[in-house]
Design a protein around this motif. Structure first.
Motif, mmCIF file in Angstrom:
data_model
loop_
_atom_site.group_PDB
_atom_site.id
_atom_site.type_symbol
_atom_site.label_atom_id
_atom_site.label_comp_id
_atom_site.label_asym_id
_atom_site.label_seq_id
_atom_site.Cartn_x
_atom_site.Cartn_y
_atom_site.Cartn_z
ATOM 1 N N ARG A 35 -5.672 0.659 3.712
ATOM 2 C CA ARG A 35 -5.374 -0.775 3.739
ATOM 3 C C ARG A 35 -3.960 -1.060 3.255
ATOM 4 N NH1 ARG A 35 -7.333 -4.335 -0.974
ATOM 5 N NH2 ARG A 35 -5.499 -3.282 -1.756
ATOM 6 N N ASP A 36 -3.571 -0.403 2.178
ATOM 7 C CA ASP A 36 -2.229 -0.626 1.643
ATOM 8 C C ASP A 36 -1.158 -0.265 2.661
ATOM 9 O OD1 ASP A 36 -3.306 -1.526 -0.717
ATOM 10 O OD2 ASP A 36 -2.680 0.221 -1.909
ATOM 11 N N ALA A 37 -1.339 0.829 3.364
ATOM 12 C CA ALA A 37 -0.345 1.247 4.362
ATOM 13 C C ALA A 37 -0.313 0.302 5.553
ATOM 14 C CB ALA A 37 -0.634 2.671 4.822
ATOM 15 N N LEU A 38 -1.480 -0.109 6.019
ATOM 16 C CA LEU A 38 -1.539 -0.978 7.197
ATOM 17 C C LEU A 38 -1.053 -2.396 6.911
ATOM 18 C CD1 LEU A 38 -4.945 0.015 8.813
ATOM 19 C CD2 LEU A 38 -2.693 0.156 9.885
ATOM 20 N N LEU A 39 -1.427 -2.940 5.767
ATOM 21 C CA LEU A 39 -1.181 -4.355 5.512
ATOM 22 C C LEU A 39 -0.014 -4.667 4.590
ATOM 23 C CD1 LEU A 39 -4.867 -5.559 5.041
ATOM 24 C CD2 LEU A 39 -3.481 -5.589 7.109
ATOM 25 N N TYR A 40 0.253 -3.796 3.637
ATOM 26 C CA TYR A 40 1.150 -4.199 2.562
ATOM 27 C C TYR A 40 2.482 -3.482 2.507
ATOM 28 C CZ TYR A 40 -3.045 -6.497 0.979
ATOM 29 O OH TYR A 40 -4.174 -7.273 0.913
ATOM 30 N N GLY A 41 2.782 -2.596 3.401
ATOM 31 C CA GLY A 41 4.135 -2.071 3.378
ATOM 32 C C GLY A 41 4.277 -0.576 3.432
ATOM 33 N N LEU A 42 5.457 -0.153 3.082
ATOM 34 C CA LEU A 42 5.864 1.216 3.315
ATOM 35 C C LEU A 42 5.610 2.173 2.167
ATOM 36 C CD1 LEU A 42 9.281 0.394 4.998
ATOM 37 C CD2 LEU A 42 7.119 0.929 6.105
ATOM 38 N N ARG A 43 5.430 1.668 0.953
ATOM 39 C CA ARG A 43 5.298 2.561 -0.188
ATOM 40 C C ARG A 43 3.876 2.616 -0.720
ATOM 41 N NH1 ARG A 43 9.197 1.238 -4.651
ATOM 42 N NH2 ARG A 43 8.550 3.297 -5.299
ATOM 43 N N PRO A 44 3.396 3.815 -1.033
ATOM 44 C CA PRO A 44 2.074 3.938 -1.651
ATOM 45 C C PRO A 44 2.068 3.273 -3.035
ATOM 46 C CG PRO A 44 2.871 6.072 -0.894
ATOM 47 C CD PRO A 44 4.008 5.109 -0.769
ATOM 48 N N GLU A 62 -5.839 10.328 -6.357
ATOM 49 C CA GLU A 62 -4.584 10.345 -5.606
ATOM 50 C C GLU A 62 -4.759 11.055 -4.266
ATOM 51 O OE1 GLU A 62 0.111 11.576 -6.065
ATOM 52 O OE2 GLU A 62 -1.253 11.943 -7.730
ATOM 53 N N LYS A 63 -5.538 12.123 -4.241
ATOM 54 C CA LYS A 63 -5.756 12.880 -3.005
ATOM 55 C C LYS A 63 -6.388 11.987 -1.935
ATOM 56 C CE LYS A 63 -8.301 16.758 -1.136
ATOM 57 N NZ LYS A 63 -9.335 17.746 -1.368
ATOM 58 N N ASP A 64 -7.468 11.284 -2.283
ATOM 59 C CA ASP A 64 -8.146 10.416 -1.316
ATOM 60 C C ASP A 64 -7.264 9.232 -0.929
ATOM 61 O OD1 ASP A 64 -10.334 12.089 -1.442
ATOM 62 O OD2 ASP A 64 -11.433 10.816 -2.846
ATOM 63 N N TYR A 65 -6.600 8.627 -1.912
ATOM 64 C CA TYR A 65 -5.737 7.485 -1.631
ATOM 65 C C TYR A 65 -4.633 7.884 -0.653
ATOM 66 C CZ TYR A 65 -2.419 3.683 -2.216
ATOM 67 O OH TYR A 65 -1.552 2.638 -1.967
ATOM 68 N N MET A 66 -3.964 9.007 -0.931
ATOM 69 C CA MET A 66 -2.847 9.418 -0.083
ATOM 70 C C MET A 66 -3.303 9.846 1.312
ATOM 71 S SD MET A 66 -0.155 8.609 -1.608
ATOM 72 C CE MET A 66 0.943 9.284 -0.358
ATOM 73 N N ALA A 67 -4.511 10.403 1.426
ATOM 74 C CA ALA A 67 -5.047 10.725 2.752
ATOM 75 C C ALA A 67 -5.237 9.436 3.551
ATOM 76 C CB ALA A 67 -6.360 11.484 2.631
ATOM 77 N N GLY A 72 -3.301 5.428 7.487
ATOM 78 C CA GLY A 72 -2.962 4.028 7.718
ATOM 79 C C GLY A 72 -1.515 3.858 8.142
ATOM 80 N N HIS A 73 -0.625 4.603 7.522
ATOM 81 C CA HIS A 73 0.792 4.531 7.879
ATOM 82 C C HIS A 73 1.003 5.006 9.318
ATOM 83 C CE1 HIS A 73 5.098 5.654 7.768
ATOM 84 N NE2 HIS A 73 5.171 4.551 7.046
ATOM 85 N N ARG A 74 0.327 6.087 9.676
ATOM 86 C CA ARG A 74 0.426 6.611 11.040
ATOM 87 C C ARG A 74 -0.111 5.579 12.039
ATOM 88 N NH1 ARG A 74 -2.473 11.185 10.599
ATOM 89 N NH2 ARG A 74 -0.636 12.324 9.938
ATOM 90 N N GLY A 76 -0.303 2.358 11.636
ATOM 91 C CA GLY A 76 0.641 1.241 11.677
ATOM 92 C C GLY A 76 1.829 1.544 12.566
ATOM 93 N N ALA A 77 2.329 2.769 12.492
ATOM 94 C CA ALA A 77 3.456 3.164 13.341
ATOM 95 C C ALA A 77 3.058 3.160 14.812
ATOM 96 C CB ALA A 77 3.970 4.548 12.930
ATOM 97 N N ILE A 78 1.834 3.581 15.094
ATOM 98 C CA ILE A 78 1.344 3.575 16.474
ATOM 99 C C ILE A 78 1.232 2.145 16.976
ATOM 100 C CG2 ILE A 78 -0.667 4.066 17.941
ATOM 101 C CD1 ILE A 78 -1.127 6.549 16.101
ATOM 102 N N ARG A 79 0.718 1.265 16.150
ATOM 103 C CA ARG A 79 0.570 -0.138 16.556
ATOM 104 C C ARG A 79 1.924 -0.776 16.849
ATOM 105 N NH1 ARG A 79 -4.008 -2.461 12.359
ATOM 106 N NH2 ARG A 79 -5.655 -1.029 12.990
ATOM 107 N N VAL A 80 2.916 -0.438 16.048
ATOM 108 C CA VAL A 80 4.246 -1.022 16.230
ATOM 109 C C VAL A 80 4.913 -0.465 17.475
ATOM 110 C CG1 VAL A 80 6.576 -1.113 15.263
ATOM 111 C CG2 VAL A 80 4.620 -1.574 13.806
ATOM 112 N N SER A 81 4.845 0.850 17.662
ATOM 113 C CA SER A 81 5.556 1.469 18.779
ATOM 114 C C SER A 81 4.752 1.492 20.068
ATOM 115 C CB SER A 81 5.952 2.897 18.417
ATOM 116 O OG SER A 81 4.805 3.727 18.373
ATOM 117 N N GLY A 82 3.445 1.401 19.958
ATOM 118 C CA GLY A 82 2.606 1.455 21.143
ATOM 119 C C GLY A 82 2.276 2.863 21.590
#
Length: 89
Positions: A35-44, A62-67, A72-74, A76-82
């Motif tokens: 959720r943090d990656a998708l909605l709130y920005g670039l930094r964990p 930290e392991k589960d959060y970062m996974a 989520g970051h990936r 988000g990048a797919i959604r932006v670039s298509g």
């Protein structure tokens, strides 16, 4: 100048939501990272969660959060670039 500083401080504080003891103990760290990656920005934000939950004697995963954050970051990048921009899933 003071108004800008006050607005900036308010914006920073708004992003620092406290987590209660039950929220820390029941957290799905993967989903929170995603959720943090998708909605709130670039930094964990795992360091903030670790600090907040540490006050309640709860260790953030930290392991589960970062996974979750990575996925989520990936996504988000797919959604932006298509398209898939960041390697294979």
């Amino acid at each position: 100048m003071r108004i800008r500083a006050a607005i900036g401080a308010c914006a920073l504080l708004a992003g620092c939501a406290a987590m209660s003891d039950p929220e820390c103990r029941g957290a799905d760290w993967y989903k929170l990272g995603e959720r943090d990656a998708l909605l709130y920005g670039l930094r964990p934000q795992i360091d903030q969660y670790a600090h907040l939950c540490g006050r309640h004697g709860v260790q953030a995963s930290e392991k589960d959060y970062m996974a979750g954050w990575t996925d989520g970051h990936r996504e988000g990048a797919i959604r932006v670039s298509g398209s898939e921009c960041c390697g294979t899933r």
